[in-house]
Design a protein around this motif. Structure first.
Motif, PDB file in Angstrom:
ATOM      1  N   ALA A 134       0.829  -1.217   0.000  1.00 12.32           N
ATOM      2  CA  ALA A 134       0.000   0.000   0.000  1.00 12.32           C
ATOM      3  C   ALA A 134       0.864   1.269   0.000  1.00 12.32           C
ATOM      4  N   VAL A 135       2.017   1.196   0.597  1.00 14.06           N
ATOM      5  CA  VAL A 135       2.944   2.343   0.638  1.00 14.06           C
ATOM      6  C   VAL A 135       4.293   1.823   0.130  1.00 14.06           C
ATOM      7  N   TYR A 136       5.229   2.657  -0.175  1.00 10.99           N
ATOM      8  CA  TYR A 136       6.577   2.225  -0.612  1.00 10.99           C
ATOM      9  C   TYR A 136       6.460   1.024  -1.573  1.00 10.99           C
ATOM     10  N   ALA A 137       5.660   1.228  -2.627  1.00 14.59           N
ATOM     11  CA  ALA A 137       5.278   0.099  -3.485  1.00 14.59           C
ATOM     12  C   ALA A 137       6.477  -0.579  -4.154  1.00 14.59           C
ATOM     13  N   GLN A 138       7.542   0.183  -4.402  1.00 18.32           N
ATOM     14  CA  GLN A 138       8.719  -0.473  -4.983  1.00 18.32           C
ATOM     15  C   GLN A 138       9.991   0.116  -4.378  1.00 18.32           C
ATOM     16  N   TYR A 139      11.067  -0.590  -4.592  1.00 17.25           N
ATOM     17  CA  TYR A 139      12.384  -0.143  -4.118  1.00 17.25           C
ATOM     18  C   TYR A 139      12.741   1.126  -4.883  1.00 17.25           C
ATOM     19  N   ASP A 140      12.966   2.224  -4.201  1.00 18.77           N
ATOM     20  CA  ASP A 140      13.211   3.491  -4.891  1.00 18.77           C
ATOM     21  C   ASP A 140      14.321   4.274  -4.181  1.00 18.77           C
ATOM     22  N   PRO A 141      15.576   3.927  -4.464  1.00 18.98           N
ATOM     23  CA  PRO A 141      16.679   4.623  -3.779  1.00 18.98           C
ATOM     24  C   PRO A 141      16.755   6.109  -4.144  1.00 18.98           C
ATOM     25  N   GLU A 142      16.274   6.455  -5.379  1.00 22.16           N
ATOM     26  CA  GLU A 142      16.313   7.872  -5.776  1.00 22.16           C
ATOM     27  C   GLU A 142      15.389   8.689  -4.867  1.00 22.16           C
ATOM     28  N   GLN A 143      14.185   8.177  -4.664  1.00 19.73           N
ATOM     29  CA  GLN A 143      13.229   8.850  -3.777  1.00 19.73           C
ATOM     30  C   GLN A 143      13.818   8.964  -2.359  1.00 19.73           C
ATOM     31  N   ALA A 144      14.466   7.880  -1.918  1.00 11.24           N
ATOM     32  CA  ALA A 144      15.088   7.893  -0.586  1.00 11.24           C
ATOM     33  C   ALA A 144      16.139   8.987  -0.510  1.00 11.24           C
ATOM     34  N   GLY A 145      16.954   9.085  -1.568  1.00  8.56           N
ATOM     35  CA  GLY A 145      17.999  10.106  -1.608  1.00  8.56           C
ATOM     36  C   GLY A 145      17.415  11.507  -1.566  1.00  8.56           C
ATOM     37  N   ARG A 146      16.342  11.729  -2.355  1.00  6.56           N
ATOM     38  CA  ARG A 146      15.705  13.057  -2.382  1.00  6.56           C
ATOM     39  C   ARG A 146      15.213  13.449  -0.986  1.00  6.56           C
ATOM     40  N   LEU A 147      14.556  12.499  -0.323  1.00  4.41           N
ATOM     41  CA  LEU A 147      14.018  12.771   1.018  1.00  4.41           C
ATOM     42  C   LEU A 147      15.142  13.125   2.000  1.00  4.41           C
ATOM     43  N   LEU A 148      16.243  12.398   1.905  1.00  3.07           N
ATOM     44  CA  LEU A 148      17.373  12.688   2.810  1.00  3.07           C
ATOM     45  C   LEU A 148      17.987  14.051   2.493  1.00  3.07           C
ATOM     46  N   ASP A 149      18.066  14.368   1.191  1.00  2.00           N
ATOM     47  CA  ASP A 149      18.571  15.700   0.801  1.00  2.00           C
ATOM     48  C   ASP A 149      17.684  16.783   1.416  1.00  2.00           C
ATOM     49  N   GLU A 150      16.345  16.584   1.260  1.00  2.00           N
ATOM     50  CA  GLU A 150      15.391  17.571   1.793  1.00  2.00           C
ATOM     51  C   GLU A 150      15.541  17.722   3.309  1.00  2.00           C
ATOM     52  N   ALA A 151      15.840  16.615   3.962  1.00  2.00           N
ATOM     53  CA  ALA A 151      15.973  16.643   5.428  1.00  2.00           C
ATOM     54  C   ALA A 151      17.310  17.225   5.866  1.00  2.00           C
TER      55      ALA A 151
END
Lengths: 539, 320
Positions: free
Chosen positions: A349-366
């Motif tokens: 239902a959430v985090y439907a696929q492995y997405d390291p790019e999205q993870a990287g973006r979120l960490l950059d934003e943080a």
């Protein structure tokens, strides 16, 4: 006296001691064998002598189960005893979960909610204890009250329930909370129905209702059972069952491979490859209804930012985790409740696929950005994570460590005994640990236990207004459909907030001899070791 | 003589007393709460905090874990004086009865393993010494190094794989019968054999270099007879090792008993550790300490009995 002459008597005494010791062992074997012989005799004199149609006449009629642990006592109110007694067909509850997660009657015949606080349960009119005593409403109430008095582990399942006998075949259950799922609660192994008037210090006096009767017992070593000839339903095809404790997991693997046992239970996932290569056994690997979960300590400033928590979840390749740590014998889940078959639709239902790019973006934003060496830094501090693992989760921890390292997170693994995790939780000095709690049960109870501020399993200290509101709505939901919908909504919302990271259900590995037919794989390990359809066949 | 016996008895008593304190503390120093384990970890999340805390408190009181360690020790020591080892947290049975059921299996395994170890040690050690410097000697020493460097559980599992799965000569099970004894005993015996082989080899080589051996040989006494004489002295020096091996087999066969599902004290200790069953572990530890002390006293007595020179030297020292 001449020393040489004394040596001979000394040697003789030593040999006699050895002989005496072996005699004890032999006596135990002979007793056991004697019991087996008696059981066989009893079985042969019965109409159903254990030969089911289609079975191989030369096949053995004794089913041997090698388990990590067997019962330590005969009394079902002792810790875990009821789970073992149910697993091997000696004990029964009023209800049980089928392999699809649906609750079915066992000693009960049916159950009906009369109003929001009252259930009526009709009992199976044919049900009897081994002694021949009827399993009537009075006996059921007495059994449940005895469990309430003597077994602390039954408390969560019956603390809000009051039992009374309406008549011999009808039981009334009053609930302290509205809309409780009483049959679900009464399917837990702690609610095993036993004759409360019987004495549970010997196999001769104990009185349960299952298809097999205990005939011999050595605590934490071996339990022997024979068919209960008075059993109301289909009698089992196999005459005798032996439940043996073989603590070492590798020895259990070798036991089933050597043919010494027919079912080897609770095997390590690392043995899957070895077992798959053998044609003498088949593997049952249905994952349990629990979720391998990374709990995060939300008291740590770095995890108070939801973007960091979400990044940790997006940055996990769950399929790879399953391949590396569970030999491919599970399925990914991204929300906590979805390892429960009833909530399978929420698996991604959430985090439907492995997405390291999205993870990287979120960490950059943080504000956690990579330095020259790829390590994510903020205010001169690296993003670190110390992950505690225990039991068989070392490989899982190491795979997570590798995957998070790809995001620039410095993760370290501390593998040790579970008590180290408990100690760390008590002191508050921890970042993350892996744990797998059951997700089968009342959704409100389960979710509250994990995510409400008072929840005993809310280790990280998650406290979210929206989540609390959804849980409150779930508690008040009056019908099954709205309960299900609200549970799904709460489950998904909480997964988005990522106070924990759900990975996959923990696989259960059982090896079954290819001479045995009818084994039923089940997500609840205590439900399935023995059933009436098991039979020996030619391999 | 009487004074010496009294002294030995007091020393033994002090050793057991000191060991009991250390073991009692060590068992409690290990992380983890037996009450939490017994209630079940599920309860922590299934119940609200207050109910859980109340239940945990009740459970700790029932288990006798509420007082200080000192008062808990005194209570346990008091029970010991009444020959009561307490009741297992997990099984709710008397620890003395549980240990009593398992002790014969452990003695049987340890005794048989010792026979195998001594048999292999004497035979191969003697052969190696008599053929010192030859290919046979080199092979024996290499074998000893190999055997000593492989962990016990690996040897046990390999033997199980070969003899139970491949050759079907051994039945894996949970009973302590003679038919199931030989493989764990062989494994345990093999594990202790390298040490015995090396001690016998070294001591026999040393004996063979003694003047009395050389003079016996030069006087025309047969080699076999001379070796026989030398072996008597070698045997004397291996008694300590035999005592140590027996001690190790009784107290430390946890892994082997677990691998072979041998229902002895080692497996009992393992169950006790898993369930943090303090009374069971304390009982196991006490029995082990008593066995160790008993074996050491026996070895000492045997020395005095087998080698009169020890008594003579002590007497001479007293006169001086």
């Amino acid at each position: 006296m001449n020393r040489k002459k004394l040596l001979l008597p000394l040697l003789f005494i030593f040999v006699m001691i050895l002989w005496g010791c072996s005699g004890g062992g032999q006596a135990a074997s002979e007793n056991a064998a004697g019991n087996r012989a008696e059981a066989a005799q009893a079985d042969n004199s019965a109409p159903n002598s254990g030969e089911a149609p289609g079975t191989d006449e030369k096949a053995p009629q004794e089913l041997v189960i090698a388990d990590q642990e067997i019962a330590a006592a005969l009394d079902p109110v002792q810790p875990l005893t009821s789970s073992y007694l149910i697993a091997i067909g000696a004990g029964e509850t009023l209800f049980k979960a089928d392999p699809e997660g649906k609750i079915r009657p066992v000693l009960a015949d049916s159950a009906e909610a009369i109003d929001a606080n009252t259930w009526e349960i009709s009992l199976n009119p044919e049900a009897k204890f081994w002694s021949g005593k009827k399993v009537d409403a009075e006996a059921v109430v007495a059994s449940l009250e005895r469990s309430r008095e003597l077994d602390k582990q039954v408390v969560p399942y019956i603390q809000d329930l009051t039992f009374s006998a309406v008549n011999a075949s009808t039981l009334q259950v009053e609930t302290a909370r509205e809309n409780m799922d009483v049959p679900l609660n009464l399917s837990s192994y702690q609610t095993l129905i036993h004759n409360a008037e019987a004495a549970y210090d010997s196999v001769d006096t104990m009185d349960l209702s299952g298809m097999y009767k205990v005939t011999a017992f050595e605590p934490q070593k071996r339990m022997e059972l024979a068919v209960n000839e008075n059993y109301r339903g289909t009698k089992p095809a196999i005459a005798r069952v032996v439940h043996e404790q073989i603590s070492d997991e590798q020895t259990r693997v070798l036991s089933v491979l050597s043919g010494a046992s027919h079912i080897a239970h609770k095997l390590p996932v690392s043995a899957i490859e070895q077992l798959q290569a053998e044609d003498t056994v088949t593997l049952a690997t249905t994952p349990a209804s629990n979720t391998q979960t990374v709990y995060l300590n939300l008291d740590q400033p770095k995890f108070q930012d939801v973007r960091v928590r979400q990044a940790l979840s997006w940055g996990i390749d769950r399929q790879e985790l399953i391949l590396q740590a569970a030999e491919g014998q599970s399925f990914p889940v991204t929300t906590w409740l979805s390892s429960n078959p009833a909530f399978a639709e929420a698996r991604s239902a959430v985090y439907a696929q492995y997405d390291p790019e999205q993870a990287g973006r979120l960490l950059d934003e943080a504000g956690w950005v990579p330095d020259g060496s790829g390590i994510r830094m903020k205010n001169g501090e690296p993003l670190t994570l110390s992950l505690m693992t225990w039991g068989g989760d070392r490989a899982l921890g190491e795979t997570l460590q590798y995957q998070w390292a790809q995001l620039g997170i410095q993760a370290e693994i501390q593998h040790g005994d579970y008590s180290l995790i408990e100690t760390a939780r008590e002191t508050g000095k921890w970042d993350a640990f892996i744990e797998a709690w059951s997700t089968f049960g009342e959704p409100h109870t389960l979710l509250t236990g994990q995510y409400s501020p008072e929840g005993g399993g809310n280790y990280g200290g998650f406290d979210d207004a929206r989540a609390n509101e959804l849980l409150a709505q779930l508690e008040g939901a009056s019908d099954e459909a709205s309960r299900h919908a609200l549970a799904l909504e709460a489950n998904t919302y909480i997964a988005e907030q990522a106070p924990v990271i759900s990975l996959y259900p923990r696989p259960q590995v059982t090896a079954v001899s290819s001479t045995l037919e009818g084994f039923v794989d089940h997500f609840r390990p205590f439900e399935n070791l023995v059933n009436e359809h098991l039979k020996f066949v030619s391999p | 003589m009487g004074r010496r016996l009294l002294l030995t008895f007091l020393q033994t008593l002090m050793t057991v007393f000191a060991a009991s304190i250390v073991l009692f503390a060590l068992i409690r120093l290990a992380p983890g709460d037996p009450a939490k384990l017994l209630i079940g970890r599920t309860m922590e999340i299934a119940l609200d905090e207050r109910t859980y805390a109340k239940m945990l408190g009740e459970m700790r009181t029932e288990m006798g874990l509420t007082g200080s360690w000192f008062s808990q020790y005194l209570s346990w020591a008091g029970s010991l004086l009444r020959m009561d080892l307490g009741t297992s947290f997990y099984t709710q049975r008397a620890v003395a009865a549980e240990i009593g059921e398992r002790l014969p299996a452990t003695f049987l395994l340890a005794g048989t393993a010792l026979l195998i170890q001594v048999g292999i040690g004497l035979l191969i050690g003697m052969l190696s010494a008599l053929h010192a410097g030859t290919l046979l000697d080199t092979l024996v020493r290499l074998g000893c190094v190999l055997l000593a460097s492989v962990p016990g559980f690996v040897i046990g599992l390999l033997l199980l794989l070969a003899l139970a799965v491949k050759l079907e000569l051994y039945a894996i099970g949970s009973e302590a019968g003679l038919s199931r004894l030989w493989l764990p005993a062989l494994t345990l015996g093999l594990l202790g054999a390298p040490q015995m082989i090396r001690v016998v080899r070294a001591n026999l080589l040393s004996e063979l270099g003694q003047v009395y051996v050389q003079s016996a040989l030069s006087r025309g006494l047969g080699t076999r007879r001379v070796v026989g004489h030398a072996m008597r002295n070698v045997l004397l020096s291996t008694i300590t090792l035999i005592g140590l091996s027996l001690t190790a087999s009784i107290s430390g066969a946890v892994v082997i008993e677990s691998i072979f599902a041998w229902p002895g004290l080692g497996e009992y200790a393992l169950n006790g550790i898993l369930h943090k069953d303090y009374p069971a572990l304390q009982g196991y530890a006490l029995v082990t300490v008593l066995s160790v002390v008993g074996i050491h006293l026996t070895v000492e007595a045997l020395y005095v009995w087998l080698d009169p020179r020890i008594t003579r030297r002590k007497k001479e020292a007293a006169h001086e």
